[in-house]
Structures are given as C-alpha cells and as structure tokens.
Design a protein around this motif. Structure first.
Motif, mmCIF file in Angstrom:
data_model
loop_
_atom_site.group_PDB
_atom_site.id
_atom_site.type_symbol
_atom_site.label_atom_id
_atom_site.label_comp_id
_atom_site.label_asym_id
_atom_site.label_seq_id
_atom_site.Cartn_x
_atom_site.Cartn_y
_atom_site.Cartn_z
ATOM 1 N N LEU A 150 49.068 41.376 30.059
ATOM 2 C CA LEU A 150 48.604 42.720 29.737
ATOM 3 C C LEU A 150 47.170 42.604 29.241
ATOM 4 N N ASN A 151 46.294 43.332 29.879
ATOM 5 C CA ASN A 151 44.860 43.231 29.580
ATOM 6 C C ASN A 151 44.360 44.590 29.126
ATOM 7 N N ASN A 152 43.771 44.665 27.928
ATOM 8 C CA ASN A 152 43.274 45.935 27.395
ATOM 9 C C ASN A 152 41.794 46.091 27.739
ATOM 10 N N LYS A 153 41.494 46.958 28.703
ATOM 11 C CA LYS A 153 40.099 47.172 29.091
ATOM 12 C C LYS A 153 39.568 48.482 28.519
ATOM 13 N N ALA A 154 40.313 49.051 27.559
ATOM 14 C CA ALA A 154 39.878 50.295 26.929
ATOM 15 C C ALA A 154 39.161 49.982 25.618
ATOM 16 N N MET A 155 38.732 51.016 24.913
ATOM 17 C CA MET A 155 37.997 50.829 23.666
ATOM 18 C C MET A 155 38.922 50.865 22.447
ATOM 19 N N SER A 156 40.197 51.277 22.658
ATOM 20 C CA SER A 156 41.091 51.443 21.510
ATOM 21 C C SER A 156 42.185 50.378 21.509
ATOM 22 N N PRO A 196 65.884 45.155 32.293
ATOM 23 C CA PRO A 196 65.483 44.247 31.208
ATOM 24 C C PRO A 196 66.693 43.767 30.424
ATOM 25 N N ALA A 197 66.736 42.453 30.110
ATOM 26 C CA ALA A 197 67.856 41.906 29.335
ATOM 27 C C ALA A 197 67.575 42.022 27.842
ATOM 28 N N GLY A 198 66.499 42.641 27.473
ATOM 29 C CA GLY A 198 66.132 42.812 26.073
ATOM 30 C C GLY A 198 64.824 43.571 26.011
ATOM 31 N N PRO A 199 64.352 43.901 24.805
ATOM 32 C CA PRO A 199 63.096 44.647 24.706
ATOM 33 C C PRO A 199 61.895 43.780 25.061
ATOM 34 N N LEU A 200 60.788 44.430 25.408
ATOM 35 C CA LEU A 200 59.537 43.728 25.701
ATOM 36 C C LEU A 200 58.946 43.226 24.385
ATOM 37 N N GLN A 201 58.791 41.899 24.269
ATOM 38 C CA GLN A 201 58.370 41.301 22.997
ATOM 39 C C GLN A 201 56.852 41.158 22.931
ATOM 40 N N ILE A 202 56.184 42.178 22.419
ATOM 41 C CA ILE A 202 54.737 42.073 22.141
ATOM 42 C C ILE A 202 54.569 42.474 20.680
ATOM 43 N N LEU A 203 54.457 41.475 19.834
ATOM 44 C CA LEU A 203 54.557 41.719 18.397
ATOM 45 C C LEU A 203 53.212 41.981 17.744
ATOM 46 N N THR A 204 52.115 41.655 18.442
ATOM 47 C CA THR A 204 50.807 41.870 17.817
ATOM 48 C C THR A 204 50.062 42.955 18.576
ATOM 49 N N PRO A 205 49.235 43.762 17.881
ATOM 50 C CA PRO A 205 48.461 44.799 18.574
ATOM 51 C C PRO A 205 47.513 44.164 19.594
ATOM 52 N N LEU A 206 47.300 44.870 20.685
ATOM 53 C CA LEU A 206 46.419 44.373 21.753
ATOM 54 C C LEU A 206 45.059 45.056 21.619
ATOM 55 N N GLY A 207 44.061 44.288 21.132
ATOM 56 C CA GLY A 207 42.740 44.853 20.871
ATOM 57 C C GLY A 207 41.928 45.025 22.137
ATOM 58 N N PRO A 208 40.789 45.762 22.036
ATOM 59 C CA PRO A 208 39.919 45.950 23.202
ATOM 60 C C PRO A 208 39.452 44.616 23.774
ATOM 61 N N ASN A 209 39.446 44.514 25.116
ATOM 62 C CA ASN A 209 39.007 43.310 25.845
ATOM 63 C C ASN A 209 39.855 42.075 25.517
ATOM 64 N N GLN A 210 41.069 42.290 25.014
ATOM 65 C CA GLN A 210 41.981 41.163 24.783
ATOM 66 C C GLN A 210 43.093 41.213 25.820
ATOM 67 N N SER A 211 43.717 40.043 26.055
ATOM 68 C CA SER A 211 44.883 40.034 26.943
ATOM 69 C C SER A 211 45.999 39.268 26.253
ATOM 70 N N ILE A 212 47.208 39.536 26.683
ATOM 71 C CA ILE A 212 48.371 38.899 26.061
ATOM 72 C C ILE A 212 49.396 38.596 27.149
ATOM 73 N N GLU A 213 50.055 37.454 27.022
ATOM 74 C CA GLU A 213 51.083 37.072 27.998
ATOM 75 C C GLU A 213 52.450 37.535 27.476
ATOM 76 N N ALA A 214 53.299 37.985 28.384
ATOM 77 C CA ALA A 214 54.648 38.401 27.980
ATOM 78 C C ALA A 214 55.625 38.011 29.081
ATOM 79 N N ALA A 215 56.785 37.490 28.673
ATOM 80 C CA ALA A 215 57.835 37.135 29.643
ATOM 81 C C ALA A 215 59.061 37.978 29.321
ATOM 82 N N LEU A 216 59.508 38.772 30.279
ATOM 83 C CA LEU A 216 60.649 39.660 30.068
ATOM 84 C C LEU A 216 61.838 39.139 30.872
#
Length: 989
Positions: A794-800, A818-838
């Motif tokens: 997930l890549n945040n290309k917005a300003m918020s 989905p066998a469970g909820p999407l685990q993204i526990l930290t906020p995703l800041g502008p121009n940051q990306s995060i890996e997630a396995a569902l």
C-alpha cells in the motif's frame, strides 16, 4: 451598395422568383440570386426546396459563386442526402481544377458534408489531393482525413489514408506537417490505443524543423504532439528543450504555454546538477511574467497555469514575487489567484514583503478578498515558522480594527496557528475572548469554542463562556454543536467538580433532543466513555493532537503530474483531469510526467473486466449471477447499529460471509461488530439516564477516538479482537463445507501445504493512486504451505495520513474470503508504503464471476471506500493432495463426457518433458504417468481445486517442437480456460 439589400425582400412567391433567377443565363443575376438564398438561409428561412437549382450553379469558373454554392451545400446536405449525391461529380471535377484554391475548396467542403452515402465517392478525389503538388491543397486534405474519420473510421483505415497522413509528417512544407500532426492527434484522441503517432527521434527531428517555420496554430499542434513523446535519455531531452526554448518569446500566449508544457515535461529527465537545468529554470520565468501584462481574462488563465507550475517547481518564480502583488484595478478573480500564488512562493527571504502586502489587502473594501487576505496571513505563519510571531501580531492588529468579518477570519486562522505551534501564543486568548459576542459565522464560532475547550484550564470563566453558547444549542449549525459538545467534555475532564451539571446538560441535548445522527453518536460515545472509564476518556478526548501540515490545499502529486501534462488546456484552468469534465465516446488518456530512468512509475492496472474465454452457458455446478446482487457498489460499508440483542452466530456460518467492514451482505442477518453493543440506544422520549455499560468493555482498540463506536473496523465476535488486534484463531466450524443442496461440485474443502519453488507472478497495480485519492495498491496472490495469501504493497501518494484500513471481497466463483482482518497497525504517512499479507480462506459465499477468476474487492480507510477488481491465478486453488491414483485417473477420464474436453496450444515453450513436469509439480499439478508415442512424450496429469473439482490433463511434448498440445477434461468445463492460462504462465516463466 452593401449586402444588406439581400436581407430586405418582402415579395410574395419568393422561392419561385429565386428559382427563376438561379436558372437565369446571366452570370451576374445567378450570383445575386445565390447571395439572396444564402441571406435567407442565414436568417433561418428554409430554402432547401432550391437545392437542385443551387447545385446547378456549381458549374462555374467564378470562385466567389462557387464558394457561396459550397456554403449552401454544407448546410443542407444532411437534410437532403439524396440530392447531395448530385454534387459528387462536381467535387471530383473541382479536385482536378488547375486552380489550387478551387481544389482546396472542394476538398474542404467534402470534409464538411457529413453524409454517409457520399463519403465513399469522395475517397478518390481525397487521395489525389493528399498527394497534390500544391502544399495548400495537401494541408487542407490532411484536415479532411480527420473529418472523414469522424464520420466513417473504418473507411479511412481501409483506404490507407492514415498511412498517407503519416507520410505527410515528412512533407517539405511546415504547414502540411502541422496539419498532418493535428489530424493524427485528433484521430488518436478518439482511439487512445491506436498508437497512430508513432514518435521516434527521426520524426521528432522533422517536427522540430517544421516548428520554426509554420504558423502559430501549427506550432501549437506540433508542441502538443512533442509533449506526448518520451525521450530516450537526458541528452535527447536537452536537445529538444534547446530547440523548443525560442518559442517562449512568441507573441501568442497559447504558443508560450504549449512550449512551457513541453519544457516542464522534459525537465523531469534532466539531472538537477546539470548547468543547462539551471539555465532553463531562468529562461522559463520571463515568459510567464510577460503573460501577466495581458488583459484580465488571459491573466487568469496564465495564473491558473502558474499555480500548477509553482506547486511542481517553485524555484522557477521564487524571485518574481512582486509581479503577483495585487493591483487596485485587478478583477476579483485575478486578485484571488495572485494571492494564492503569493502564499505558495512565500519563504523566509520574502516574508516581510508579503506580510506588508497582505496587511494592506486586509483593509480593502472587497469582503471576499479581505477574508482571503486574512487567511493568507495565517497560512504564512504556518508555512514560515520564523514569521509566525510577526503574523500573530499582524492578526491582533486586525482584530483591534473591530471589523466584524476581519475579526472572524482572524480567529479561524489563529486556531490553526495554535494547532501548529502549541503552548506558544496562548497569551492572545484574552484578546480573542473579548470579541466573543461579535461572532455570528459558524466557522468562527466553532473555532472560538475549540480554543476555549482546548485551553479551558487557562481561562477562568471557560464554563460561563461555553454555557453562553449552550443557550441556543439547537439553533446552532452542526459544526458548532459538535465542537461545543467536545469542548464541554474537555472542560469536564479538566475541571470535573465545577462542570458536572454542564456536561449532563450538553449530553442530554446531543443524545435526546437532536435529530442529527452524527451529533447523537458522538454524544453516546462520550457518555459511554465518561460513565465507564474516565481515565480512558481522558486518553481519548485530551490526547495529544498531531501538528497540522504546512500546505493543506496542495493538489495531490499524481493529479498534479497529469495536470502539468495538460498545461494550456481547460484542464489546467479547472485544475481537474479531462476525464472529470469531458463527456462522450472519446477515450480520455491519463498522462503522466516522465521521470528519470531510475524513478519507478506506476502503471495503470490491466483491464480485469475482459472475459478470459469462459464458456457461454453456465452449467448448474456453479451458481449463476442471476438475481444475486453481486455488485460491490451495493455493499453497505458502514458499521450496523443493532437495536436488539445480537443474532446468534450459527456454527456452520461461512467465514467469508462475515462482513469485515461492518455488515451489508444481502444474504445474511446483520452481525454486530462486538458483542457488547448497547442493547438499545436511548430515544428522545426515554429517560435521560446514561446507558448501562460494564467497565470491561473498553477493548484494546477503543482508545483511537470517537470514530470507533461499537468496536474496531474489521472486528467480529467470531474473530476475537477487532481490527488492530491480533488475528484470532479460526474456529473449527469454519472449515466445515458449505452444504449446497444442488449436489454441486462446489463442496468447499481445505488443503495442505505446498512445496517451495512454486511460480509466483510479479506484483501488479490493482488500484492506481489516481482512482483512490492517492492510495495505490499493488499486489499478488501466492500459495505457501497450503495457505493462500494476498500480498499487497500500500503506497500513500496523497498529502494526508491514512489509517483505519479494512478489506472486503464480493462473492466470487471459488468462495475466496479474508481469513481475518487486514493487519495494518501503523498509520500510513504521505509518500510512505507498507507491506501487508492477508491470509485467505475458500469458504466464503459463492457466485459465478466473469471471467471465472475475477475478484471484486473493497478497501476502506479513513478517507473513503475504494473498489477494484483483480484476477487471481487458478493455481492458488490447486491443493497439495491433488495426485490421483492411476486406475482412478483412467476411470475418471473415461467417465467425463467427451464434450467436456478442451484442447489448447502452448506456444514457444522450450522445456523437455521432465523439466516441464517438475515445474508443474511445484504448482500442485501432478504427473501420474508418462509414456512415449510416435516420438512424443505424453504426460498424464491431475490437479484438484479447493472446492473438490478435479481437472485431468494430457500434455504432449515433442522434442525439438516448441509448441505443446494440452487436452483438459473436467466436470466443470468452464474451469479449463483458466487452467490452460495457468499452464502457460508456469511453463513460460
């Protein structure tokens, strides 16, 4: 004598008289008659009855008369198509006239007669004119091709006119080149995937040569075409920039803006440490400044474009602040635009100048302009920290003027300054409180209430101030009511002993006397928090707030890139992509700036809507779409509010049927997000006592603020904690097969582990940032140790900042869920990306999709809900125990009807049979037997899907032949196409 006499006739039988005059032998009389006909046509009279008589006048050498007849013909050909055919011979004849003006006139008129019946007769004359010796005729014919393509595209392609147009790009005459480019660009716009303008360095060189010699509009066509070219390297990019730069000094502002567009795009390719890069930046400023000396309307267009340029490259105009200072006689729309650009260019070096100007503007007479000027002072304070003190002092001076709207705007921006610089300027609160009574606008009242609530401990009479607002609570706007509720709760948490009655009063007003659901919900949240756990309430309500960002009104980077590619067009004035306001059949292409070779560029996701050759008639084994409302747009993605006890969850409930985003699957009863949802929210007529909540209810996810009523998104009683907690252990009942009652093959079963080394395709873009307000999702489906996973970036290309992610699938062919909820526990800041396995299960609700392996997905975050569809490789569903016994294989092959057999060719595969077998086995395609027949290796293979469907295969591999033949047999033949595609993907990668 003037031509007005033709408009003043009042004779009876006018048509009859005109008819006689048109058939006169005298040329002058004929010409006079045709002029009268054109005059009548111009004022709206119907003179179509004279069509044959006017057409007869075409046989003349008089150029003026011919032009008039052609004008009449263009107007009436559509209503009289049968008559228009009469004129065809004349066109053909005129296209061979010795006078090039007549040849060009004929071909131009041909293009304007939009009648299908006669287009095919015009092909031969047009072909001759495209190769005419006179450039004037060729350039007219080039535009005619585009017009003809609009009427009958197939005809133009069949006649080879497009190839002739491409040849005209190499023409010796620059105007012919420009018109050929314009025509090809026009045709390419209506066929975005046609690749008509196949630009290469040789073509670009020809265009740049023509650029210096053609007319201004020809230059615009060529420059717009150049903007679509992607240079091979920075050297070529620099070379093009050098040859385009002289256009910046052109008198026509459209040429200047088109040149700026080309330079802005190609600058992306230039290294910033290059000397030429700095030179180019300096050259771009003067033409943009010159545009601001034009008339106001042109100034406005220039300013809207400059606004985009400044957001992308502020260094271009950083020394030109003074040209954006407002003049007393500027129209308001120009003033507001200039103000916006001033703030964007404000820096430590020029802030003193800017503030002096803004203070001056705040004393103007135009109310809208004054408001914007006061807001601009606040934005400067937030943007340039060193100027904050000076800005606050300027705002206080403005408050002392006691001009009502100035005071209100000043209070709104001071609230933002407090948010940016906490505990720094609170000394001004006393001055603000003095103006409390003069506030009558909702935004200003809400801002003042926020300040009182936030700094209640420093204001002695905070309770009295807030109580004064409470008196007219129901007359206030929603914005003020919500702010007042929060402020009083803050005050209560800071001074509990003195304000207990006040908080009871506001909670009662919010939850019982209000019709607004937002206000009621927030009231209930606060009531529940305060009655359950005041410590938790303090953590939530008085939590440390994030600092506000510097520029909140910047255009999102992805949209800005696209708008830069549309400089000089309406898109750059609206600040919206063309797709937002262009309607109709034309395909609107999304353009992106070309970055340096190293920078990654996001790619539009492939069209997942195309059917991958699935069979027409759906067999009974897969439930058809029928009346199952499968469209994700119908899914309700909001948490349900249950007013009764939660319905019991049956032990056989499929996990996939649980709505992870909070209810709304139409086939199921609503499932509450947490078992502790209040039994019955209090209604206005009930007693005001707070609902009874046990102190054990505040879960680990409940301290994230008032959005979380009823538990976390993605939470579920059957899944343990809500979204944000650890994934719950899957209950044993979830692996139970779903009983279909159709005796179908979709009895859903589980699988075991997969050997490592299976082929996994690369990640692709599933959700482009352009379609999801800056959120880009790339991903891939993998199967590891028997577990299917959806691996995403997930890549945040917005300003918020983005938070509160959750995911949900629509019903699909194989019950993926989905066998469970999407685990993204930290906020995703502008121009940051995060890996997630569902992790995914295959026991969700089933509905046949088109194509079979299509998956519709909804992703929710704090900004919005976004929808996309993607296709999963069917090998994800091949289980590890898919190897059949030989005898069973033989019996099953015979048992499956021959009609269910499908045969495919796998081309360009250079593996021998053993290598192919090993490669396929890593994807759970098992070879049961191998035998050699007439020099061919025959591999007999089996695979089993998660829902119990067996697929049998016969793979024929001949040494030295790169083409394999595969025969597939299955009781659900629609699966065969997907299985074949999977064979291709595995064997070729």
């Amino acid at each position: 004598m003037t031509d007005s006499k033709y408009f003043t006739t009042t004779k009876k039988g006018e048509i009859f008289e005109l008819k006689a005059e048109l058939n006169s032998d005298k040329k002058e009389k004929k010409k006079e008659a045709v002029k009268k006909v054109i005059a009548s046509m111009t004022v709206g009279k119907d003179v179509s009855a004279l069509f044959p008589d006017v057409v007869n006048c075409m046989q003349t050498d008089n150029l003026e008369l011919k032009k008039l007849v052609y004008l009449y013909l263009m107007n009436y050909a559509k209503s009289q198509p049968d008559m228009a055919i009469m004129a065809v011979n004349t066109f053909v004849k005129d296209c061979e006239d010795p006078n090039p003006l007549i040849r060009a006139l004929a071909v131009r008129t041909m293009g304007c007669i939009r009648v299908d019946k006669i287009t095919e007769y015009l092909c031969e004359p047009l072909r001759k004119c495209l190769k005419d010796e006179d450039p004037y005729v060729r350039k007219t014919a080039a535009v005619c091709v585009a017009k003809l393509h609009d009427i009958n595209a197939q005809l133009v392609e069949d006649q080879g006119f497009l190839d002739t147009l491409k040849d005209l790009i190499s023409d010796s005459n620059p105007m012919v080149v420009a018109n050929a480019v314009a025509a090809l660009s026009e045709i390419a716009e209506s066929h975005p995937n046609s690749n008509l303008l196949d630009l290469n360095p040789q073509t670009i060189n020809k265009l740049l040569t023509a650029l210096n010699e053609c007319t201004e509009w020809g230059q615009i066509f060529i420059l717009d075409c150049l903007a679509n070219y992607t240079p091979r390297d920075d050297r070529e990019s620099q070379s093009i920039c050098e040859r385009v730069t002289p256009r910046l000094s052109h008198a026509n502002s459209a040429v200047v803006l088109s040149a700026v567009k080309v330079l802005m795009k190609f600058m992306e390719m230039l290294p910033k440490d290059l000397d030429y890069y700095g030179t180019l930046l300096k050259k771009l400023a003067p033409p943009l400044v010159t545009l601001l000396s034009a008339e106001p309307e042109l100034q406005y267009v220039a300013l809207r474009n400059i606004n985009l340029i400044v957001q992308r490259r502020p260094e271009i105009l950083k020394h030109e602040m003074k040209v954006f200072f407002v003049k007393y006689n500027d129209p308001i729309y120009v003033k507001l635009e200039k103000l916006d650009i001033m703030i964007r260019l404000a820096s430590q070096a020029n802030i003193a100048q800017v503030l002096a100007e803004l203070k001056e503007y705040a004393t103007e007479v135009d109310v809208d302009f004054v408001r914007k000027a006061v807001r601009a002072i606040g934005r400067c304070a937030i943007k340039v920290e060193q100027s904050a003190e000076r800005c606050v002092s300027t705002l206080l001076d403005l408050i002392q003027t006691k001009v009502n709207y100035v005071v209100q705007e000043a209070i709104v921006v001071i609230k933002d300054i407090f948010r940016k610089y906490p505990n720094k300027y609170e000394s001004v609160i006393a001055t603000l409180c003095e103006n409390l009574d003069s506030l009558d606008e909702p935004e200003a009242r809400a801002a003042m209430i926020w300040i009182v609530g936030e700094y209640a401990e420093r204001i002695d009479n905070a309770d009295e101030l807030l109580e004064s607002f409470l008196e007219g609570f129901h007359d206030e706007s929603t914005q003020v009511q919500l702010q007042l509720l929060t402020a009083i709760v803050k005050l209560f948490l800071k001074k509990p002993t003195e304000t207990q009655e006040l908080v009871q009063q506001v909670l009662s007003l919010a939850t019982q006397d209000s019709d607004n659901p937002d206000l009621r919900d927030r009231g209930y949240i606060y009531w529940r928090l305060l009655s359950t756990d005041p410590v938790a309430a303090k953590e939530v309500v008085l939590a440390e707030k994030p600092l506000i960002s510097e520029e909140t009104d910047l255009i999102e980077p992805t949209l800005l890139e696209e708008l830069i590619c549309h400089i000089g067009t309406l898109a750059s004035v609206y600040h919206k992509p063309p797709s937002a306001f262009v309607e109709g059949s034309r395909g609107v292409q999304h353009k992106r700036l070309t970055g340096n070779a190293g920078s990654g560029e996001s790619v539009e996701s492939p069209d997942t809507g195309s059917a991958a050759g699935a069979t027409e008639a759906p067999p009974a084994v897969i439930p058809s779409q029928g009346d199952l409302l499968g469209d994700l747009l119908n899914l309700d993605l909001t948490p349900p509010t249950t007013t009764g006890p939660p319905p019991p969850i049956s032990s056989g409930m499929q996990m996939g049927a649980m709505d992870l985003l909070g209810g709304g699957l139409d086939s199921l009863p609503p499932i509450p997000l947490r078992t502790d949802t209040p039994q019955s929210p209090q209604l206005p007529h009930q007693s005001p006592s707070p609902p009874d909540y046990s102190p054990t209810e505040v879960g680990p996810g409940d301290h994230a603020g008032p959005v979380k009523l009823g538990g976390d998104l993605g939470g579920n009683p059957a899944m343990g904690t809500g979204f944000g907690g650890a994934p719950a252990v899957m209950p044993a009942s979830f692996s139970a097969p779903v009983s279909g009652g159709l005796d179908d093959l979709f009895d859903l079963g589980g699988g075991v582990g997969l050997p490592m080394g299976a082929y996994n395709p690369p990640k692709t873009v599933w959700l482009p940032a352009m379609k999801a307000k800056g959120l880009e999702i790339t991903g891939v489906f993998v199967r590891r140790a028997g577990v299917i996973q959806m691996e995403m970036t997930l890549n945040n290309k917005a300003m918020s900042v983005m938070t509160d992610f959750a995911i949900q699938f629509n019903r699909n062919s194989f019950g993926l869920a989905p066998a469970g909820p999407l685990q993204i526990l930290t906020p995703l800041g502008p121009n940051q990306s995060i890996e997630a396995a569902l992790p995914l299960s295959t026991v969700g609700p089933v509905m046949k999709m088109e194509p079979l392996n299509n998956l519709q997905v909804a992703v929710k975050n704090n900004i919005d809900v976004f929808y996309f569809s993607c296709q999963y490789p069917i090998s994800m569903l091949f289980v590890e125990d898919g190897k059949m016994e030989r005898q069973v294989f033989l019996a099953t092959w015979k048992d499956i009807p021959n009609d269910n057999e499908a045969q495919f060719q796998i081309k360009d595969c250079h593996l021998n049979s053993d290598a192919a077998s090993n490669k396929l086995q890593s994807s759970n395609i098992f070879t049961i037997a191998k035998r050699k027949v007439e020099g061919q290796d025959m591999l007999y293979q089996s695979m089993k899907l998660t829902n119990g469907i067996w697929v049998l295969a016969e793979l024929r591999v001949q040494t030295g032949n790169p083409n394999y033949t595969i025969s597939l047999k299955c009781r659900a033949p629609e699966v065969s196409q997907c299985v074949f595609q999977n064979y291709e993907a595995v064997l070729k990668n």
